[in-house]
Scaffold this active site. Sequence first.
Site, PDB file in Angstrom:
ATOM      1  CG  ASP A 227       6.195 -11.901  -9.039  1.00  0.00           C
ATOM      2  OD1 ASP A 227       6.861 -12.922  -8.633  1.00  0.00           O
ATOM      3  OD2 ASP A 227       6.681 -10.947  -9.651  1.00  0.00           O
TER       4      ASP A 227
ATOM      5  CD  GLU B   6      10.545 -12.429  -7.756  1.00  0.00           C
ATOM      6  OE1 GLU B   6      11.329 -13.251  -7.204  1.00  0.00           O
ATOM      7  OE2 GLU B   6      10.540 -12.222  -8.961  1.00  0.00           O
TER       8      GLU B   6
END
Lengths: 328, 450
Positions: free
Chosen positions: B317, B360
């Site tokens: 992430d 993301e």
Amino acid sequence: MPGARSHMLIPHPRNTGFPVSGLPTLALLVLVASSCGQTARMPPARPPSTPALAPGCIPGTVVATRFRLGLPRYGTPMTLGHEALAAALSRRMGVPVDLVLLDRYDELAQGLGDGLLEAAVLPPLEYVKARDRAPCLTARLTLVFDGTVHYSSYLVVRKDSGLTGLRDLVGHSVAFVDQTSASGWLFPVARLAEMSIDPLRNLSDVLFLGNHRAVIQAVLAGRATAGATYPGAMESARRDGLDVGSLAILGIAGRIPHDAVVLRPDIDPAQARAFVDALASLNTSTAEGRSALAFSDGLSGFVPSSDGVYDQVREVVRLMTHYAGGVP
Amino acid sequence: MTLRTRVLLLGVGLILAANLGLGAVMLAVQRQQVLSEVQLRARTFLDVLGVATVGPMAGNRIDVLDQQLAALIEQNLDALDIRFVAIVDTDLRVLAHSRQALYGSTLGDAFAREAAARDLSLVRTEHDDDGETLLVSLPIQTQIPDEHGIRWGTIIAGFGLDRLSSALFRTLVGSVASILLVTLVAAALAAAVLDGQIVRPLRRLTQAAADLAAGDLSVRADINGRDEIAHLGETFNQMADTLERNTRSLEDQVRTRTSELTESNRRLCEVNDRLQHLATTDGLTGLFNFRHFDATLRAELRRSARLSAPLTLLMLDVDNFKDFNDHCGHPAGDEILRRIGEILRSRLRATDVPCRYGGEEFAAILLDSGKAAGIEVAEELRQRIEATPFEGEEHQPGGRLTISIGVATFPADGTSVEELLRASDRALYAAKQAGRNRVVPHETIDRKEG
């Protein structure tokens, strides 16, 4: 040829002319047939003959109580066998029948016309002439000799004559019977005419000897190179001892019908028919017929006939009329 | 039975029947003609005899009749097939006979009675012990045509017909032999003609049809002439022409269609590949998408369990990515994600499976890799990204763009997809909680939590 017109009137068995004048002056040699009840076997029944009547002729009404039949003498003794014929006819017709033997043919025809005869036997040439004169005369029967109704004329020569054909006759002499004879003059001359041989011009001599026997004898004796006769005469001569075997037949002429039986035109048709039937029933197949016909050598009987049968004779007459101006 | 045999038998039968029928008719006609001729001769004989007889009959010259018959007998009656001659009177009494012993007797047979009753000649054929006899009678009579005359008697004669019968029999035998000979010759000729004109052309035609049926489209029937079979052969050839032409055309069409189909398949495969790619790839980063990731993880887990091979799952992430977007905008954020994808692809093995997990977040399946290898790969990735300059990263805390990575390993951290995802996710969460920009294995979390 002066000899060509000469007559030697000697009777002959079949075809004879006689210088007898007039029927009344002649002896009527009547042979009365007796209806004596003889019985004889009748021949097989035949259909009745057809009544012959020439066109324009009316049926007659005369019924004879004695029926007279005229016959040429044929050179035969008059008493030889005629009675049997008369008797047979009488039995069949139911009336007496008289046989009248005459020496001249023209007297037979004249007797019919005069009513002195009910019937007559006419040689062929005489019949044709009589018919010309009387058209209602008609041949009803023709005689039968040796089973035939015709005969021929022979021109005979000696076998040693050297002649082989009719053309060889030119320049030779020929013997005939007479100018009323069919086989002894008419037909042989007609035969010669067909070959362009005129007897009066091309033959050295023409002899008329009156009968056939004389003709045959003349040839055998060398008095004539050739002669005109008929088979019956030759047979008769042979039987009589003449040397017929030394003869040769050079030519044959015609089929000549034998003599005709005629009736007077005015005779009743029923009686005419009865007579014709009676005569036609007589022939040599029966004992009665043989007896009745024995008077004439070779006669076998009678057959129904007609005028047309004699047309050939008529034609030869016509030819001779054209050739020689007529027939005597 | 072959066609030739049948036709030959039929032909021979017909010829035989026709010839026999014709022979029978001709024989009957011939017999009638010969019989008529015999009758004519017989009547002529009797006519001549009749002419010679009528005179003696009319003159009752029995002696002459007898001499005439004697002369006849001397002429050898047998040679004339005359069995007897009799001359009788109207009562059928014999006047003369070829057998003199019968003189004077009376004939009583039916033919004699009928002959005597007739005015015309009578002809009849009778059979008796002596064979077949032609009886002829002639009335002996004198008459003028169309008039009745004098019947003298009758001539009756018998003519043997045995010689005629024998001659006819010989004719019959000869005819039958001729018929048989003619039939045999005709049959031979018919066989030759049949063979040349029908059988052989039919065989050639049959062979051509068989070759055609076997696939030889070029075969043609070699038949000449103008008859029906030639017409059949011509029609066959026309059919073969059409069949060959249509077959060639069909093959051309098949080849064309096959080529077109191959091209279509190729295009379809390309499309499918693209679709497959689109279906399994994230459009922005070029990594596998979540669906492919999920399916792959499940399949690889089953394979690793079957093979007892290790498998490590990395969950990545981007740190503070929301702030980056806020400061630099989403296009710049998307560029960050795309470049991170490139780094994952370039730094992982071909057998590893990197994917965009969502937003993301990224994930990577490291096949046949244990926890240590996984941590090592994760750490390398973290450092690589931290060391890579990104446009706009100055706005990030510390002025650098970083990532946090959670690591979970099969079977130590989980044996199912859900267990492994949850383990890696918890490790990632722990990395976030620990200050980001770090790699946290799941086992360390457990020990810390434990």
